[in-house]
Design an enzyme around this catalytic site. Structure first.
Site: not given
Length: 434
Positions: A134, A195, A218, A241, A263, A266, A331-332, A365, A419, A424
């Protein structure tokens, strides 16, 4: 206008509570979003292409009546790459080559070994058949996201890479299409939102069903990915971010201010935090922020991000700063210090670590090579960057010799009967030598 960014000292009495408040982030959807996504996903699952066309016309202000109008050809992708200005095409190609070279080193091979009695054990590594990526569209068009998501899949040996990208008002971003050509994407559909996720997860007459969906989006996209998980694999549910810069006070404060901006620009929910053992340096960076902010194209977004979620933190010493790193699990992480290598053994949680004064996070990046799809919101405690391994499956290999089956059967029999799983036990016992 003076910017108000929070200042903390790690030795203040309420520091833990302040940090909890600073780092808190709920990425869950509200009930309204959840219901909308549920309706869309179920509709696409039921009506396929017709639902996909209707939602695309409605949400992206398109006017199409067939899926043929929503698929781009390989010729269109190559034309986009060939038509870029020389400098832009060279930069995109260089970035793609560097990302590919780095990820080639992540490839895992199958392996096996033979035990003394002839039993063979091992692992077979197999790429996924088909994955979907995506890519945000419209104003949030990120060709770098195409490279970072598609190239590791390509390196892993995935046979077919399906890309979906919304094109609001029919606007095609040529750089995104060029990146698809450079990254080896198989097919591109100009659809987006929940969708598109549903179409990839369940398949339609035109959009093939994939095994895994990766890539940012999003809240509607994230909610849809969460909903279809289990039918397909997903990379992660990403939060905003974030960057944590740790500096010893000897880096140009303008550089650090701009790293924080990188950052914050963003979106308003992005998080930028600076930690230093030098309080005077924090003052210098605050002054740089005030000086440089008016020069930024996205100044309003940066201001909101830094005001709402940013912080300048005075740490007592190196050990204290390390504790903060592992507490935040960023993250960074930028280690803007004299000897970043010396910090590494104590760092347990970070998505990507940028070492030294010259290593701006922005390089990661776009073109350094490692993947920029990273765990956010503290999930670096248990998650890793996107990589080739995310597009490979591992199958265990077991082949027992007669002697091996006899000896292992004795062990299995005892454990199985413990068991109360008699079938088995007897299945293993049939192969025990008299």
């Amino acid at each position: 206008m003076t910017i108000s960014i929070r200042r903390f000292r790690s030795d203040q009495a309420d520091f833990a509570a302040q940090m909890d408040a600073l780092l808190s982030w709920e990425s869950v959807s509200d009930t309204g979003v959840q219901q909308i996504v549920t309706d869309i996903v179920n509709d696409v699952r039921k009506r396929g292409d017709m639902a996909l066309i209707e939602y695309t016309n409605r949400f992206d202000r398109m006017n199409v009546d067939s899926m043929a109008q929503l698929e781009l050809s390989q010729e269109q992708l190559q034309t986009a790459l060939d038509g870029l200005p020389d400098a832009q095409r060279a930069a995109l190609t260089t970035a793609a080559e560097r990302v590919r070279s780095y990820h080639e080193k992540q490839k895992t091979d199958s392996w096996q070994y033979t035990e003394a009695d002839g039993t063979v054990l091992g692992q077979k590594v197999t790429p996924m058949d088909r994955v979907g990526i995506y890519v945000p569209g419209g104003k949030a068009a990120y060709p770098s996201s195409v490279l970072m998501n598609a190239i590791p899949a390509h390196v892993a040996g995935v046979s077919e890479i399906i890309m979906v990208v919304p094109t609001p008002d029919g606007e095609l971003n040529q750089l995104v299409l060029a990146a698809a050509a450079a990254a080896g994407v198989s097919r591109v559909f100009t659809v987006g939102g929940a969708q598109a996720v549903a179409a990839l997860a369940y398949g339609t007459a035109t959009v093939p069903q994939v095994d895994k969906i990766v890539g940012p989006g999003n809240i509607f996209v994230a909610t849809a990915k969460r909903m279809v998980f289990g039918v397909v694999g997903i990379d992660m549910i990403a939060g905003p971010s974030e960057i944590l810069v740790v500096c010893d006070g000897d880096t140009n404060p303008d550089w650090i201010a701009m790293d924080l901006f990188s950052q914050a620009e963003h979106d308003e929910d992005a998080q930028s935090i600076l930690v230093s053992t030098d309080p005077d340096f924090l003052d210098a960076v605050a002054a740089s922020i005030e000086k440089l902010l008016p020069t930024m194209e996205r100044a309003d977004i940066i201001r909101t991000s830094l005001t709402e979620r940013g912080a300048l933190i005075h740490a007592a010493d190196k050990a204290d700063a390390l504790n903060l790193i592992n507490r935040i699990a960023p993250e960074h992480l930028e280690l803007s210090v004299a000897d970043p290598e010396a910090w590494l053994p104590e760092i347990r949680h970070a998505g990507a670590i940028f070492m030294g004064r010259y290593t701006a996070e922005a390089l990661g990046d776009y073109c350094a090579g490692p993947n920029h799809v990273l765990p956010t919101s503290g999930t670096a405690r248990f998650s890793s960057p996107l990589g080739v391994y995310d597009f490979q499956k591992r199958s265990s290999l077991i082949q027992c010799s007669a002697d091996g089956a006899s000896e292992l059967g004795k062990v299995a029999s005892i454990l199985a009967r413990g068991e109360h799983l008699t079938a088995h036990a007897r299945s293993a016992e049939y192969r025990i030598k008299d």
